[in-house]
Design a protein around this motif. Structure first.
Motif, PDB file in Angstrom:
ATOM      1  N   PHE A 413       1.015   3.994   7.364  1.00  0.00           N
ATOM      2  CA  PHE A 413       0.019   2.928   7.308  1.00  0.00           C
ATOM      3  C   PHE A 413      -0.519   2.860   5.881  1.00  0.00           C
ATOM      4  O   PHE A 413      -1.223   3.766   5.428  1.00  0.00           O
ATOM      5  N   ASP A 414      -0.121   1.783   5.192  1.00  0.00           N
ATOM      6  CA  ASP A 414      -0.502   1.654   3.791  1.00  0.00           C
ATOM      7  C   ASP A 414      -1.926   1.103   3.672  1.00  0.00           C
ATOM      8  O   ASP A 414      -2.166   0.016   3.147  1.00  0.00           O
ATOM      9  N   LEU A 415      -2.867   1.849   4.185  1.00  0.00           N
ATOM     10  CA  LEU A 415      -4.258   1.430   4.189  1.00  0.00           C
ATOM     11  C   LEU A 415      -5.142   2.583   3.711  1.00  0.00           C
ATOM     12  O   LEU A 415      -4.942   3.722   4.123  1.00  0.00           O
ATOM     13  N   SER A 416      -6.078   2.273   2.851  1.00  0.00           N
ATOM     14  CA  SER A 416      -7.065   3.265   2.417  1.00  0.00           C
ATOM     15  C   SER A 416      -8.427   2.593   2.374  1.00  0.00           C
ATOM     16  O   SER A 416      -8.536   1.405   2.064  1.00  0.00           O
ATOM     17  N   LEU A 417      -9.425   3.358   2.687  1.00  0.00           N
ATOM     18  CA  LEU A 417     -10.768   2.784   2.770  1.00  0.00           C
ATOM     19  C   LEU A 417     -11.451   2.861   1.407  1.00  0.00           C
ATOM     20  O   LEU A 417     -11.491   3.905   0.768  1.00  0.00           O
ATOM     21  N   VAL A 432      -8.090  -0.960   0.869  1.00  0.00           N
ATOM     22  CA  VAL A 432      -7.357  -1.136  -0.374  1.00  0.00           C
ATOM     23  C   VAL A 432      -5.892  -1.316  -0.004  1.00  0.00           C
ATOM     24  O   VAL A 432      -5.331  -0.550   0.771  1.00  0.00           O
ATOM     25  N   GLN A 433      -5.251  -2.319  -0.554  1.00  0.00           N
ATOM     26  CA  GLN A 433      -3.880  -2.620  -0.152  1.00  0.00           C
ATOM     27  C   GLN A 433      -2.866  -1.662  -0.749  1.00  0.00           C
ATOM     28  O   GLN A 433      -1.751  -1.560  -0.266  1.00  0.00           O
ATOM     29  N   MET A 434      -3.241  -0.956  -1.820  1.00  0.00           N
ATOM     30  CA  MET A 434      -2.327   0.029  -2.409  1.00  0.00           C
ATOM     31  C   MET A 434      -2.812   1.430  -2.057  1.00  0.00           C
ATOM     32  O   MET A 434      -4.001   1.695  -1.991  1.00  0.00           O
ATOM     33  N   LYS A 435      -1.856   2.335  -1.848  1.00  0.00           N
ATOM     34  CA  LYS A 435      -2.212   3.694  -1.430  1.00  0.00           C
ATOM     35  C   LYS A 435      -2.957   4.435  -2.542  1.00  0.00           C
ATOM     36  O   LYS A 435      -2.595   4.365  -3.704  1.00  0.00           O
ATOM     37  N   VAL A 436      -3.985   5.147  -2.156  1.00  0.00           N
ATOM     38  CA  VAL A 436      -4.637   6.078  -3.058  1.00  0.00           C
ATOM     39  C   VAL A 436      -3.921   7.418  -2.918  1.00  0.00           C
ATOM     40  O   VAL A 436      -3.389   7.739  -1.862  1.00  0.00           O
TER      41      VAL A 436
END
Length: 725
Positions: A413-417, A432-436
């Protein structure tokens, strides 16, 4: 063997083949069904008139029919012959197998002769229901087509294997299950009837009793009629013509029909083709094995996606619960987005499972049919169909090529808060649409400013290195030269291109970032800030970026079907496959008005390429518009249709030829898709309510070659019409 059953059914009647004949295109038909779909052609199209004019080249002449006149706007399928003045237009019929077939132009005359011997109307024509290739019959009529005895043998074995237990033939009332069969008497007996009617003494003592299954096999293996020549019915096939790819008799050779051809012994060619088919099956068997393993992998992905979804939701809930009550309203929205991503991933994988399962079932059925054909002991009958089977096996193997056995979706899941803003900015909390880089639950936390440690200095945007190309923007920044406080990372923000709120597009340590997927002809504001363990710096000055007014793009080899051939820096594509293959453009559109053109460089034999737009996950091995992921216009040399989700609409006169130009206008402001041929609008507005991300798309086959032209402005007449509207 159940998966082989579709290979054994006639495309016209939907039942097992009865007395099948082989058409020149290598497809089969029941003899009675072949007679039922005969139509009568004009006198000028007859073989005699063609030979008289010097244009005839063979006994069976293929017709260059107006193929698209066989379509009907009412049912979007194949209809009757509209190209013959003598044939009235009649609605088409649909066989139990789902294949459109052509009804006869007039009822067949009543006759007491068998279908093979009954006279065929003068100048009769037959069209293959599978490949739609048409040919005019000669004076021999249907007798000129060879019978497919190998197929009859395979059907017989298949039906025998599906039959119920054999019953005693001498029981007076309810027959009991047979226990033996007498090979000399050719009778099945149960134990009581055998003792009563077939005692093991006297003359019957020498009879051989075998199990019922063995007796059924011995019946089936009884000698069959020897193959005879279609031109000389009293002569057996004894040789094989390599050029004509058909068995011949000695009388054919004596008459000089194959005098300049290479002729070989029938038995040698039988063994050679059996070997070639076996070798081809080995490769296809490996593909089938890989497909089975791939299906297991996809099913495991479903489980992994579900587990990852549960884990991600638990992490998200734990983090959101740590925030104050102001996060509660936002938390429900975030969970909904996670569930939407979860459902999207599952849908993509399940769709791929379904598509791959269908292809595997077809492949397995073809394999089992070929294995049964190899068991046949009739060289002549085998060689009549071996070339076509070998081609089908190779073509099926190629269809399992590049990209077919690659998952279309990842399990991650390429999701980060986004948690960097302070509590007063919590209403802007979003994914955030890009991975942290840090993906653990503790990656989401509050940044608390400490008076004892300074925050980083404000970054400086390097204007000389910032630029835009098409709908992408590249930004570069650096720390001030005299800064002594190191930064652990940077946060890049862009607005929505319409002066709306800023959103984070990058979080990381790099000092350069390229953002793709922006809207064309839009103005964006960008800013960047630095952070460390202490806190976050001030924002840099805002940079204004303007994306391109028109789109420049090429075809995308990475997402295209493996049969597509690229040239001219990926602006020109072609495809030699008989089946339709799809290729997409590299750039997607979700906003604005976009226009591009495609010129036809090569166009022979009146195929029907399709042009339009599609989603990224569109099916690549069918005509564009067959699924719900594409919106297209397909066109031949006379007419065009619009197609979406396998539904045909708006038949319009006017087709294409070599040198023609097809224009595609995607107006996402008005949510419409319009097509043009040679600068003239083709039909009405093709599609409305167009929303989402669309990629330019084309489907090609049969050596059609096209070239893409981009960076074009919207046509003037459309701009003026839009302003009036």
């Amino acid at each position: 063997m159940e998966e082989m059953e579709e290979e054994l059914k006639c495309p016209v009647c939907g039942s097992f083949y009865r007395e099948p004949i082989i058409l020149p295109c290598s497809h089969n038909l029941c003899q009675a069904c072949a007679r039922n779909i005969l139509v009568q052609t004009p006198e000028s199209e007859s073989p005699q008139s063609r030979r008289a004019s010097g244009s005839g080249v063979s006994d069976y002449d293929y017709l260059d029919l107006d193929k698209m006149s066989l379509y009907s706007e009412a049912d979007s399928g194949y209809g009757s012959y509209g190209g013959f003045a003598s044939a009235p237009t009649t609605p088409c019929q649909k066989s139990p197998n789902g294949v459109r077939v052509f009804p006869p132009a007039m009822p067949p005359p009543a006759t007491h002769l068998s279908p093979a011997l009954a006279p065929v109307p003068r100048n009769s024509c037959i069209t293959c229901p599978q490949c739609h290739r048409s040919l005019i019959l000669d004076d021999r009529g249907l007798r000129g087509f060879p019978k497919n005895r190998v197929l009859e043998g395979v059907i017989d074995r298949y039906q025998q294997s599906k039959a119920a237990a054999l019953k005693c033939q001498l029981c007076e009332k309810a027959p009991k299950e047979a226990t033996v069969m007498c090979e000399q008497c050719d009778v099945f007996y149960c134990d009581p009837c055998r003792l009563r009617c077939h005692p093991p003494r006297g003359p019957l003592a020498k009879h051989r009793l075998v199990p019922p299954a063995q007796g059924r096999v011995s019946r089936r293996l009884s000698p069959r009629k020897v193959s005879t020549c279609t031109d000389h019915e009293l002569e057996n096939h004894s040789m094989y013509c390599v050029q004509c790819k058909m068995p011949v008799c000695y009388q054919c050779l004596e008459e000089g029909k194959h005098s300049s051809h290479e002729v070989k012994a029938l038995g040698a060619m039988w063994k050679l083709h059996k070997s070639q088919l076996s070798q081809a099956l080995n490769g296809l068997s490996d593909r089938a094995k890989e497909a089975k393993e791939f299906l297991v992998q996809l099913r495991n992905m479903v489980q992994q996606i579900q587990e990852n979804s549960v884990e991600f939701e638990a992490c998200l809930v734990a983090q959101c619960d740590a925030l104050i009550d102001a996060l509660n309203r936002r938390k429900a929205q975030l969970l909904a987005r996670v569930n939407k991503e979860h459902e999207h991933k599952l849908k993509v994988v399940r769709d791929q499972i379904s598509h791959c399962t269908v292809k595997l079932r077809q492949t397995t059925g073809l394999m089992e049919y070929c294995l049964e054909v190899i068991k046949e002991n009739d060289p002549s009958g085998f060689l009549q169909i071996s070339d076509a089977l070998i081609r089908r096996v190779h073509l099926t193997e190629d269809q399992w090529g590049k990209g077919t056995l690659t998952p279309r979706m990842t399990t991650d899941f390429d999701l980060s808060l986004d948690n960097s803003p302070l509590l007063q900015s919590i209403h802007q909390l979003d994914f955030v649409q890009m991975k942290v880089q840090r993906r653990n639950c503790d990656a989401i936390h509050f940044q608390t400013t400490k008076a004892s440690s300074p925050v980083p200095a404000t970054p400086i945007l390097q204007l000389e290195e910032c630029c835009t190309h098409n709908n992408s923007a590249t930004l570069s920044w650096k720390q001030p030269p005299l800064s002594t406080v190191p930064a652990e990372g940077y946060i890049l923000e862009l607005d929505d291109g319409s002066g709306g709120q800023f959103r984070e597009v990058y979080v990381g340590k790099e000092t350069m970032c390229t953002v793709d997927g922006l809207h064309f002809n839009s103005t964006y504001n960008a800013r960047v800030k630095a952070f460390n363990k202490t806190g976050v710096s001030q924002y840099s000055k805002t940079l204004v970026l303007q994306t391109s007014e028109v789109a420049w793009f090429a075809f995308d080899p990475g997402s295209a079907h493996s049969d597509i051939i690229f040239s001219n820096d990926n602006l020109t594509v072609t495809c030699s496959s008989y089946d339709d293959r799809v290729v997409l453009g590299k750039t997607g559109f979700s906003k604005g008005v976009h226009y591009w053109e495609i010129t036809v460089d090569r166009y022979d034999n009146h195929p029907d390429p399709a042009f339009g737009v599609a989603r990224m996950d569109v099916m690549k091995d069918v005509m564009l518009g067959k699924d719900d992921k594409a919106w297209a216009m397909y066109v031949d040399n006379n007419r065009s249709w619009f197609m979406h989700n396998n539904s045909h609409t708006n038949r319009t006169e006017g087709g294409i030829a070599k040198g023609a130009t097809i224009g595609v206008l995607l107006d996402l402001n008005r949510k419409t898709l319009t097509f043009f041929i040679n600068d003239e609008q083709q039909g009405p507005i093709a599609f409305e309510n167009m929303e989402g991300l669309f990629f330019p798309a084309v489907s090609l086959n049969r050596n059609v070659q096209v070239t893409l032209h981009t960076g074009l402005p919207v046509p003037d007449f459309y701009s003026s019409r839009a302003s009036i509207a």
